[in-house]
Design a protein around this motif. Structure first.
Motif, mmCIF file in Angstrom:
data_model
loop_
_atom_site.group_PDB
_atom_site.id
_atom_site.type_symbol
_atom_site.label_atom_id
_atom_site.label_comp_id
_atom_site.label_asym_id
_atom_site.label_seq_id
_atom_site.Cartn_x
_atom_site.Cartn_y
_atom_site.Cartn_z
ATOM 1 N N TYR A 170 -16.939 -46.388 7.779
ATOM 2 C CA TYR A 170 -18.179 -46.308 8.546
ATOM 3 C C TYR A 170 -18.666 -47.702 8.914
ATOM 4 O O TYR A 170 -18.327 -48.687 8.258
ATOM 5 C CB TYR A 170 -19.268 -45.594 7.733
ATOM 6 N N ASP A 171 -19.517 -47.738 9.923
ATOM 7 C CA ASP A 171 -20.145 -48.979 10.356
ATOM 8 C C ASP A 171 -21.191 -49.381 9.310
ATOM 9 O O ASP A 171 -22.067 -48.590 8.965
ATOM 10 C CB ASP A 171 -20.812 -48.755 11.715
ATOM 11 N N ALA A 172 -21.113 -50.617 8.817
ATOM 12 C CA ALA A 172 -22.050 -51.085 7.797
ATOM 13 C C ALA A 172 -23.469 -51.193 8.340
ATOM 14 O O ALA A 172 -24.436 -51.057 7.587
ATOM 15 C CB ALA A 172 -21.599 -52.431 7.239
ATOM 16 N N ASN A 173 -23.611 -51.404 9.643
ATOM 17 C CA ASN A 173 -24.945 -51.536 10.247
ATOM 18 C C ASN A 173 -25.566 -50.191 10.618
ATOM 19 O O ASN A 173 -26.780 -50.069 10.684
ATOM 20 C CB ASN A 173 -24.875 -52.434 11.486
ATOM 21 N N ASN A 174 -24.726 -49.211 10.900
ATOM 22 C CA ASN A 174 -25.191 -47.867 11.222
ATOM 23 C C ASN A 174 -24.401 -46.908 10.342
ATOM 24 O O ASN A 174 -23.347 -46.421 10.729
ATOM 25 C CB ASN A 174 -24.983 -47.570 12.709
ATOM 26 N N ARG A 175 -24.902 -46.621 9.168
ATOM 27 C CA ARG A 175 -24.157 -45.934 8.113
ATOM 28 C C ARG A 175 -23.800 -44.483 8.436
ATOM 29 O O ARG A 175 -23.097 -43.848 7.678
ATOM 30 C CB ARG A 175 -24.919 -46.035 6.801
ATOM 31 N N GLU A 176 -24.262 -43.961 9.539
ATOM 32 C CA GLU A 176 -23.920 -42.597 9.939
ATOM 33 C C GLU A 176 -22.746 -42.551 10.918
ATOM 34 O O GLU A 176 -22.235 -41.480 11.212
ATOM 35 C CB GLU A 176 -25.142 -41.927 10.589
ATOM 36 N N THR A 177 -22.333 -43.702 11.426
ATOM 37 C CA THR A 177 -21.333 -43.766 12.478
ATOM 38 C C THR A 177 -19.970 -44.159 11.922
ATOM 39 O O THR A 177 -19.842 -45.197 11.274
ATOM 40 C CB THR A 177 -21.753 -44.799 13.548
ATOM 41 N N LEU A 178 -18.973 -43.311 12.190
ATOM 42 C CA LEU A 178 -17.604 -43.673 11.820
ATOM 43 C C LEU A 178 -17.185 -44.897 12.613
ATOM 44 O O LEU A 178 -17.526 -45.039 13.785
ATOM 45 C CB LEU A 178 -16.642 -42.519 12.123
ATOM 46 N N LYS A 179 -16.432 -45.785 11.956
ATOM 47 C CA LYS A 179 -15.984 -47.009 12.617
ATOM 48 C C LYS A 179 -14.510 -47.221 12.325
ATOM 49 O O LYS A 179 -14.106 -47.311 11.167
ATOM 50 C CB LYS A 179 -16.790 -48.203 12.118
ATOM 51 N N ASN A 180 -13.711 -47.279 13.371
ATOM 52 C CA ASN A 180 -12.289 -47.544 13.201
ATOM 53 C C ASN A 180 -12.081 -48.935 12.627
ATOM 54 O O ASN A 180 -12.765 -49.878 13.019
ATOM 55 C CB ASN A 180 -11.548 -47.455 14.536
ATOM 56 N N PHE A 181 -11.166 -49.044 11.702
ATOM 57 C CA PHE A 181 -10.693 -50.360 11.312
ATOM 58 C C PHE A 181 -9.567 -50.701 12.272
ATOM 59 O O PHE A 181 -8.940 -49.818 12.837
ATOM 60 C CB PHE A 181 -10.240 -50.394 9.852
ATOM 61 N N THR A 182 -9.332 -51.975 12.471
ATOM 62 C CA THR A 182 -8.291 -52.381 13.404
ATOM 63 C C THR A 182 -7.222 -53.185 12.686
ATOM 64 O O THR A 182 -7.524 -53.996 11.822
ATOM 65 C CB THR A 182 -8.872 -53.228 14.547
ATOM 66 N N SER A 183 -5.998 -52.910 13.028
ATOM 67 C CA SER A 183 -4.841 -53.630 12.472
ATOM 68 C C SER A 183 -4.878 -53.693 10.949
ATOM 69 O O SER A 183 -4.697 -54.757 10.362
ATOM 70 C CB SER A 183 -4.760 -55.040 13.055
ATOM 71 N N LEU A 184 -5.114 -52.559 10.328
ATOM 72 C CA LEU A 184 -5.183 -52.502 8.866
ATOM 73 C C LEU A 184 -3.791 -52.343 8.278
ATOM 74 O O LEU A 184 -2.996 -51.539 8.746
ATOM 75 C CB LEU A 184 -6.058 -51.334 8.404
#
Length: 154
Positions: free
Chosen positions: A38-52
């Motif tokens: 999730y996005d640390a700034n908007n804890r309700e929004t899924l956030k893709n990690f990139t090049s993990l």
């Protein structure tokens, strides 16, 4: 006539003594740990990690479990023969160590399916480099992979 009756009787005995084949039709899979990012700034929004890139410290040949993937959900296996699994998450050259500690319990499913492992008293630790936080810190049991177990904020 007598031979026919004896033949029918023997056929009945032979076919009734056979057991049906045992096929595992249940899903006795030892569950993976399900992580959602999730996005640390908007804890309700899924956030893709990139090049993990994900690697396990216990891997004998140092192969990566995942390499250069981009998504927001990750399923990773836990070592059922140990009491802890340590993963290194590397994103954009920055490493983050994620440690999972647990106790294992073998659960008998059936003769055809055998055993599966569930994980009890599961706790999580992170060195929080690019992962800012995660929730929960402790889970009582991981016995399925139908739901997210840990939310990671980055």
């Amino acid at each position: 006539m007598r031979k026919i009756i004896v033949l029918i009787f023997l056929s009945f005995i032979i076919f009734s003594s056979c057991e049906k084949d045992d096929f595992c039709i249940q899903n006795p899979v030892t569950p993976n740990l399900i992580l959602e990012f999730y996005d640390a700034n908007n804890r309700e929004t899924l956030k893709n990690f990139t090049s993990l890139t994900v690697s396990s410290e216990s891997a004998e040949n140092n192969d990566n479990l995942f390499e250069n993937i981009t998504r927001s959900r990750l399923e990773i296996p836990l070592n059922q023969f140990a009491t802890e699994t340590v993963y290194n998450f590397s994103q954009n050259g920055i490493d983050n160590q994620f440690t999972i500690k647990y106790t294992t319990e073998d659960v008998y499913v059936s003769r055809s399916c055998g055993f599966r492992v569930i994980f009890n008293d599961v706790s999580f630790e992170s060195d929080n480099t690019w992962i800012t936080s995660f929730t929960p810190q402790i889970i009582t049991t991981i016995d399925n992979q139908n739901e997210t177990h840990v939310q990671i904020f980055h």
